[in-house]
Design an enzyme around this catalytic site. Structure first.
Site, PDB file in Angstrom:
ATOM      1  N   SER A  33       0.819  -1.218   0.000  1.00  0.00           N
ATOM      2  CA  SER A  33       0.000   0.000   0.000  1.00  0.00           C
ATOM      3  C   SER A  33       0.850   1.265   0.000  1.00  0.00           C
ATOM      4  CB  SER A  33      -0.875   0.071   1.252  1.00  0.00           C
ATOM      5  OG  SER A  33      -1.707  -1.031   1.341  1.00  0.00           O
ATOM      6  N   HIS A  64      -3.328   0.402  -4.807  1.00  0.00           N
ATOM      7  CA  HIS A  64      -2.807  -0.889  -5.265  1.00  0.00           C
ATOM      8  C   HIS A  64      -2.993  -1.029  -6.773  1.00  0.00           C
ATOM      9  CE1 HIS A  64      -2.020  -3.071  -1.456  1.00  0.00           C
ATOM     10  NE2 HIS A  64      -2.886  -2.210  -0.986  1.00  0.00           N
ATOM     11  N   HIS A  86      -5.855  -8.941  -1.515  1.00  0.00           N
ATOM     12  CA  HIS A  86      -5.949  -9.297  -0.105  1.00  0.00           C
ATOM     13  C   HIS A  86      -7.113 -10.245   0.138  1.00  0.00           C
ATOM     14  CE1 HIS A  86      -3.969  -5.394  -0.427  1.00  0.00           C
ATOM     15  NE2 HIS A  86      -3.331  -5.693   0.689  1.00  0.00           N
ATOM     16  N   TYR A  88      -9.303  -9.957   2.378  1.00  0.00           N
ATOM     17  CA  TYR A  88     -10.543  -9.236   2.699  1.00  0.00           C
ATOM     18  C   TYR A  88     -11.312  -8.805   1.456  1.00  0.00           C
ATOM     19  CZ  TYR A  88      -7.597  -5.060   2.041  1.00  0.00           C
ATOM     20  OH  TYR A  88      -6.741  -4.115   1.528  1.00  0.00           O
ATOM     21  N   GLU A  89     -10.669  -8.870   0.292  1.00  0.00           N
ATOM     22  CA  GLU A  89     -11.381  -8.512  -0.936  1.00  0.00           C
ATOM     23  C   GLU A  89     -12.320  -9.637  -1.377  1.00  0.00           C
ATOM     24  OE1 GLU A  89      -8.841  -6.248  -3.915  1.00  0.00           O
ATOM     25  OE2 GLU A  89      -7.326  -6.822  -2.452  1.00  0.00           O
ATOM     26  N   ALA A 116       2.554  -2.146   4.276  1.00  0.00           N
ATOM     27  CA  ALA A 116       2.246  -1.108   5.256  1.00  0.00           C
ATOM     28  C   ALA A 116       1.746  -1.837   6.498  1.00  0.00           C
ATOM     29  CB  ALA A 116       1.163  -0.186   4.719  1.00  0.00           C
ATOM     30  N   MET A 217      -2.294  -6.641   7.028  1.00  0.00           N
ATOM     31  CA  MET A 217      -3.297  -7.485   6.358  1.00  0.00           C
ATOM     32  C   MET A 217      -2.756  -8.168   5.101  1.00  0.00           C
ATOM     33  SD  MET A 217      -6.365  -4.701   6.549  1.00  0.00           S
ATOM     34  CE  MET A 217      -6.630  -3.678   8.012  1.00  0.00           C
ATOM     35  N   SER A 218      -1.456  -8.389   5.038  1.00  0.00           N
ATOM     36  CA  SER A 218      -0.915  -8.979   3.801  1.00  0.00           C
ATOM     37  C   SER A 218       0.341  -9.791   4.090  1.00  0.00           C
ATOM     38  CB  SER A 218      -0.574  -7.862   2.806  1.00  0.00           C
ATOM     39  OG  SER A 218       0.540  -7.120   3.260  1.00  0.00           O
ATOM     40  N   ASN A 241       1.441   3.798  10.751  1.00  0.00           N
ATOM     41  CA  ASN A 241       0.631   4.381  11.826  1.00  0.00           C
ATOM     42  C   ASN A 241       0.970   3.646  13.111  1.00  0.00           C
ATOM     43  OD1 ASN A 241      -0.903   2.192  10.254  1.00  0.00           O
ATOM     44  ND2 ASN A 241      -1.937   2.200  12.235  1.00  0.00           N
ATOM     45  N   HIS A 255      -7.101   4.744   6.164  1.00  0.00           N
ATOM     46  CA  HIS A 255      -6.382   4.272   4.977  1.00  0.00           C
ATOM     47  C   HIS A 255      -5.598   5.425   4.348  1.00  0.00           C
ATOM     48  CE1 HIS A 255      -5.378   1.667   1.688  1.00  0.00           C
ATOM     49  NE2 HIS A 255      -6.057   2.361   0.791  1.00  0.00           N
TER      50      HIS A 255
HETATM   51  N1  HPA Z   1      -3.639  -2.542  11.241  1.00  0.00           N
HETATM   52  C1  HPA Z   1      -3.729  -3.467  10.273  1.00  0.00           C
HETATM   53  N2  HPA Z   1      -3.219  -3.298   9.058  1.00  0.00           N
HETATM   54  C2  HPA Z   1      -2.571  -2.149   8.801  1.00  0.00           C
HETATM   55  C3  HPA Z   1      -2.432  -1.146   9.766  1.00  0.00           C
HETATM   56  C4  HPA Z   1      -3.008  -1.356  11.060  1.00  0.00           C
HETATM   57  O1  HPA Z   1      -2.930  -0.509  11.959  1.00  0.00           O
HETATM   58  N3  HPA Z   1      -1.733  -0.132   9.190  1.00  0.00           N
HETATM   59  C5  HPA Z   1      -1.446  -0.523   7.920  1.00  0.00           C
HETATM   60  N4  HPA Z   1      -1.955  -1.747   7.683  1.00  0.00           N
END
Ligand code: HPA
Length: 280
Positions: A33, A64, A86, A88-89, A116, A217-218, A241, A255
């Site tokens: 990402s 993406h 991903h 989740y898609e 990320a 998530m990847s 973050n 996001h």
């Molecule tokens: N949580 C899950 N996936 C993420 C995060 C997060 O804080 N930041 C970037 N991808």
């Protein structure tokens, strides 16, 4: 699309790539990402949109853009995956890891994955880079391992070892490059969760307790499939973050924030990856 990708589908996708490029890279790079501009440095590139490749899963997420970029970086032939899909898609584990299977068919033996991630370790700052030295595959532990289903014994064993999924030599190389370029490189355990909702404070406390330094998530399904097929793996998270259980008011994760911090980190990550490629 069926839940399980077949060997024939992998071969068809690999053949389609071979028909469209003369490059036969040994190194694959997956960009996460907000990190896709790293592919801009690839020289003399052949660009293959995912949509032009048979059976290839296509991404639905902002940040993406989906294409393969084949060319040279630091004079080494590379295949760069700009964007990924991903779980989740709505895709199956077999579908999201299909690109790694195709890379194996193409002869790629070294895979560099970027992503990320939210920083859990209280020492981390947004914008940090973290070398992944271990992972917790929550989905795999709970029954969604990407190797679930038929096993192709010609690719790898039914029960592959996972004691050192992230290659110790590549990690040490990455640390050496980072030190020589004055780049702070953290190291830690990446917890793989499904998303797409970010974690609750209770979930973040739980992840910290079980030893995770970052959450995302990847990446992990690709690592499991890469190791199954015997590839060497290097994983780098960008801490976009701080995933803290006690956020200040207004400190929610978005996001947008993930993409923006990703963009800020790209020049440093690009330097690091160039240095690693030089020494591979
Ligand atoms: N949580 C899950 N996936 C993420 C995060 C997060 O804080 N930041 C970037 N991808």
């Amino acid at each position: 699309m069926d839940q399980f990708i077949t060997t024939q589908q992998i071969d068809e996708a690999a053949d389609a790539i071979r028909r469209r490029t003369a490059y036969a890279p040994r190194i694959g790079l997956v960009l996460g990402s907000g990190l896709s501009s790293l592919a801009d440095a690839v020289m003399d590139a052949d660009i293959l949109p995912f949509a032009a490749l048979p059976h290839w899963p296509t991404s639905t997420v902002a940040g993406h853009s989906g294409r393969l970029v084949l060319g040279t970086l630091e004079e080494k032939p590379v295949l760069v995956m700009q964007g990924r899909v991903h779980f989740y898609e709505g895709y199956s584990m077999s579908q999201i890891t299909m690109p790694v299977r195709v890379m194996q068919r193409l002869g790629i033996d070294t895979l560099i994955l970027t992503n990320a991630a939210g920083g859990l370790n209280p020492d981390f700052l947004a914008g940090d880079l973290m070398l992944i030295n271990n992972h917790i595959n929550f989905l795999g532990l709970a029954g969604n391992n990407p190797l679930r289903g038929p096993n192709d014994d010609t690719v790898g064993p039914r029960f592959p070892d996972m004691t050192a999924p992230y290659d110790p030599e590549l990690r040490s190389l990455a640390h050496n490059v980072a030190a020589s370029q004055d780049i702070t490189l953290r190291e830690g355990t990446y917890a793989y969760v499904a998303g797409p909702s970010y974690e609750t404070p209770a979930e973040l406390r739980f992840l910290l307790t079980v030893g995770a330094d970052a959450v995302g998530m990847s990446t992990v399904p690709s690592v499991v499939v890469a190791r199954h097929g015997g590839m060497r793996v290097l994983g780098i998270s960008t801490i976009t973050n701080l995933a803290t259980p006690d956020p200040a008011p207004g400190q929610e994760t978005s996001h947008q924030e993930v993409l923006e911090v990703g963009r800020i980190v790209v020049p440093r990550l690009t330097r690091l990856i160039h240095g690693i490629l030089q020494r591979l």
